[in-house]
Write an enzyme that holds these catalytic residues in place. Sequence first.
Site, PDB file in Angstrom:
ATOM      1  N   ALA A  69       0.869  -1.176   0.000  1.00  0.00           N
ATOM      2  CA  ALA A  69       0.000   0.000   0.000  1.00  0.00           C
ATOM      3  C   ALA A  69       0.906   1.227   0.000  1.00  0.00           C
ATOM      4  O   ALA A  69       2.080   1.146   0.385  1.00  0.00           O
ATOM      5  CB  ALA A  69      -0.894  -0.017   1.232  1.00  0.00           C
ATOM      6  N   GLY A 114       0.655  -4.985   0.950  1.00  0.00           N
ATOM      7  CA  GLY A 114      -0.553  -5.095   0.125  1.00  0.00           C
ATOM      8  C   GLY A 114      -0.306  -5.829  -1.188  1.00  0.00           C
ATOM      9  O   GLY A 114      -1.235  -6.395  -1.762  1.00  0.00           O
ATOM     10  N   GLU A 117      -0.474  -9.404  -0.346  1.00  0.00           N
ATOM     11  CA  GLU A 117      -1.893  -9.674  -0.073  1.00  0.00           C
ATOM     12  C   GLU A 117      -2.704  -9.761  -1.364  1.00  0.00           C
ATOM     13  O   GLU A 117      -3.630 -10.563  -1.470  1.00  0.00           O
ATOM     14  CB  GLU A 117      -2.449  -8.581   0.861  1.00  0.00           C
ATOM     15  CG  GLU A 117      -1.854  -8.698   2.263  1.00  0.00           C
ATOM     16  CD  GLU A 117      -2.119  -7.486   3.143  1.00  0.00           C
ATOM     17  OE1 GLU A 117      -1.881  -6.344   2.683  1.00  0.00           O
ATOM     18  OE2 GLU A 117      -2.557  -7.671   4.285  1.00  0.00           O
ATOM     19  N   GLU A 137       4.790  -4.994   7.221  1.00  0.00           N
ATOM     20  CA  GLU A 137       4.053  -3.939   7.940  1.00  0.00           C
ATOM     21  C   GLU A 137       4.539  -3.726   9.369  1.00  0.00           C
ATOM     22  O   GLU A 137       4.528  -2.611   9.878  1.00  0.00           O
ATOM     23  CB  GLU A 137       2.550  -4.271   7.963  1.00  0.00           C
ATOM     24  CG  GLU A 137       1.858  -4.143   6.618  1.00  0.00           C
ATOM     25  CD  GLU A 137       1.906  -5.403   5.774  1.00  0.00           C
ATOM     26  OE1 GLU A 137       2.702  -6.319   6.080  1.00  0.00           O
ATOM     27  OE2 GLU A 137       1.134  -5.474   4.796  1.00  0.00           O
TER      28      GLU A 137
HETATM   29  N1  CO8 Z   1       4.551   3.176  -0.776  1.00  0.00           N
HETATM   30  C1  CO8 Z   1       4.904   4.330  -1.341  1.00  0.00           C
HETATM   31  N2  CO8 Z   1       6.010   4.473  -2.107  1.00  0.00           N
HETATM   32  C2  CO8 Z   1       6.775   3.377  -2.297  1.00  0.00           C
HETATM   33  C3  CO8 Z   1       6.447   2.131  -1.735  1.00  0.00           C
HETATM   34  C4  CO8 Z   1       5.267   2.045  -0.933  1.00  0.00           C
HETATM   35  N3  CO8 Z   1       4.846   0.900  -0.377  1.00  0.00           N
HETATM   36  N4  CO8 Z   1       7.392   1.235  -2.089  1.00  0.00           N
HETATM   37  C5  CO8 Z   1       8.275   1.904  -2.862  1.00  0.00           C
HETATM   38  N5  CO8 Z   1       7.904   3.194  -2.994  1.00  0.00           N
HETATM   39  C6  CO8 Z   1       8.600   4.247  -3.735  1.00  0.00           C
HETATM   40  C7  CO8 Z   1       9.839   4.720  -3.027  1.00  0.00           C
HETATM   41  O1  CO8 Z   1       9.520   5.656  -2.011  1.00  0.00           O
HETATM   42  C8  CO8 Z   1      10.624   5.336  -4.155  1.00  0.00           C
HETATM   43  O2  CO8 Z   1      10.068   6.598  -4.445  1.00  0.00           O
HETATM   44  P1  CO8 Z   1      11.054   7.875  -4.722  1.00  0.00           P
HETATM   45  O3  CO8 Z   1      11.829   7.462  -5.971  1.00  0.00           O
HETATM   46  O4  CO8 Z   1      10.097   8.986  -4.944  1.00  0.00           O
HETATM   47  O5  CO8 Z   1      11.927   7.996  -3.533  1.00  0.00           O
HETATM   48  C9  CO8 Z   1      10.292   4.417  -5.327  1.00  0.00           C
HETATM   49  O6  CO8 Z   1       9.084   3.735  -4.962  1.00  0.00           O
HETATM   50  C10 CO8 Z   1      11.367   3.380  -5.577  1.00  0.00           C
HETATM   51  O7  CO8 Z   1      11.603   2.680  -4.381  1.00  0.00           O
HETATM   52  P2  CO8 Z   1      13.056   2.562  -3.695  1.00  0.00           P
HETATM   53  O8  CO8 Z   1      13.932   3.687  -4.108  1.00  0.00           O
HETATM   54  O9  CO8 Z   1      12.859   2.366  -2.222  1.00  0.00           O
HETATM   55  O10 CO8 Z   1      13.549   1.223  -4.384  1.00  0.00           O
HETATM   56  P3  CO8 Z   1      14.579   0.156  -3.788  1.00  0.00           P
HETATM   57  O11 CO8 Z   1      14.858  -0.786  -4.899  1.00  0.00           O
HETATM   58  O12 CO8 Z   1      15.707   0.829  -3.090  1.00  0.00           O
HETATM   59  O13 CO8 Z   1      13.738  -0.613  -2.626  1.00  0.00           O
HETATM   60  C11 CO8 Z   1      11.837  -1.771  -1.701  1.00  0.00           C
HETATM   61  C12 CO8 Z   1      12.602  -1.363  -2.964  1.00  0.00           C
HETATM   62  C13 CO8 Z   1      12.658  -2.737  -0.835  1.00  0.00           C
HETATM   63  C14 CO8 Z   1      10.564  -2.464  -2.169  1.00  0.00           C
HETATM   64  C15 CO8 Z   1      11.497  -0.516  -0.876  1.00  0.00           C
HETATM   65  O14 CO8 Z   1      10.939   0.479  -1.730  1.00  0.00           O
HETATM   66  C16 CO8 Z   1      10.516  -0.754   0.218  1.00  0.00           C
HETATM   67  O15 CO8 Z   1      10.869  -1.289   1.261  1.00  0.00           O
HETATM   68  N6  CO8 Z   1       9.222  -0.370   0.019  1.00  0.00           N
HETATM   69  C17 CO8 Z   1       8.198  -0.468   1.000  1.00  0.00           C
HETATM   70  C18 CO8 Z   1       7.749  -1.902   1.191  1.00  0.00           C
HETATM   71  C19 CO8 Z   1       6.726  -1.980   2.285  1.00  0.00           C
HETATM   72  O16 CO8 Z   1       6.965  -1.702   3.446  1.00  0.00           O
HETATM   73  N7  CO8 Z   1       5.490  -2.368   1.923  1.00  0.00           N
HETATM   74  C20 CO8 Z   1       4.411  -2.482   2.826  1.00  0.00           C
HETATM   75  C21 CO8 Z   1       3.619  -1.232   2.848  1.00  0.00           C
HETATM   76  S1  CO8 Z   1       2.356  -1.213   4.093  1.00  0.00           S
HETATM   77  C22 CO8 Z   1       1.126  -2.112   3.426  1.00  0.00           C
HETATM   78  O17 CO8 Z   1       1.217  -2.602   2.331  1.00  0.00           O
HETATM   79  C23 CO8 Z   1      -0.086  -2.258   4.232  1.00  0.00           C
HETATM   80  C24 CO8 Z   1      -1.171  -2.983   3.457  1.00  0.00           C
HETATM   81  C25 CO8 Z   1      -2.449  -2.978   4.178  1.00  0.00           C
HETATM   82  C26 CO8 Z   1      -3.049  -1.617   4.164  1.00  0.00           C
HETATM   83  C27 CO8 Z   1      -4.497  -1.747   4.470  1.00  0.00           C
HETATM   84  C28 CO8 Z   1      -5.099  -0.409   4.572  1.00  0.00           C
HETATM   85  C29 CO8 Z   1      -4.965   0.409   3.375  1.00  0.00           C
END
Ligand code: CO8
Length: 263
Positions: A69, A114, A117, A137
Amino acid sequence: ENVGEFVRVEVDPDNPAVAVIRIDRPKALNALNGRVTEEIAEAAARVSSDDSVRAVVLYGGERAFVAGADIKEMAELTHAKMLEYSRALQNALTAVARIPKPVVAAISGYALGGGCELALCADFRVVGAKARLGQPEILLGVIPGAGGTQRLPRLIGPAKAKDLVFTGRHVKAEEALEIGLADRVVEDDEVYSAAVELVARYADGPAVALAAAKEAIDRGLETDLDTGLEIERLQFSGLFATEDQKAGMRGFIEQGPGKATFE
Ligand code: CO8
């Protein structure tokens, strides 16, 4: 065909009966913001009601399936707003889970939060060798909120689900296969084609019977055995009002096992 800004419904060029729900928000690794969520729900409705679609692939491209998400969109939401936001996401994913046709997730790159999921809402998961899956999460101080605490333990069992949810660690393809989170692991550049191949085999099958089988299994998993058996019995007998049953049984009697052809 564009559903909106971030999601398209495409037809696989070699398999006109296979639809692809393509999530395309590369700047955020396909993170699910409100817009993407709405478009996924709309795409699920379209492939569900289109009779020319006999099987479905969920695909996010090579770099990421879905990285979760949208954390930036969620971060400042109030409790009241989150109640709505999470309902919309759960409903969209449930719409995917209820697509009454075989559905496979083609996972290349990240399927986190998400995204994992969403993958759990498919019938099968084909995973690229370098992919990473998980429910991170807890590392954000929250828990899975789009079905992860419910669908993950149903698929891989409670102890393995707790390991993934408590630690938030990323699971590699090989481990995903071992614990049942992946059904097939292939080279990254073969994820899409392997996923299409996995469901294309159903395109000529009995569509109504396949839908009945899927519903009986999925609904049955959500209820007690007696109710599940009742669902099965009603679905089974219901098929005797369909062409699928007539063509299938006639085909066996006239031509032999596995020879029936379906509309
Ligand atoms: N949300 C928003 N932006 C994201 C997300 C995300 N989940 N994942 C990646 N991005 C963005 C980054 O911020 C980055 O943006 P910018 O270039 O503007 O800085 C761009 O995508 C590229 O990402 P990275 O530079 O971080 O790329 P890397 O290759 O270095 O890393 C990763 C990739 C490991 C996937 C890393 O981006 C990461 O850890 N992302 C988050 C993963 C995460 O924690 N996901 C869980 C989110 S919470 C969730 O899903 C809850 C679901 C249930 C919600 C129910 C209610 C709605």
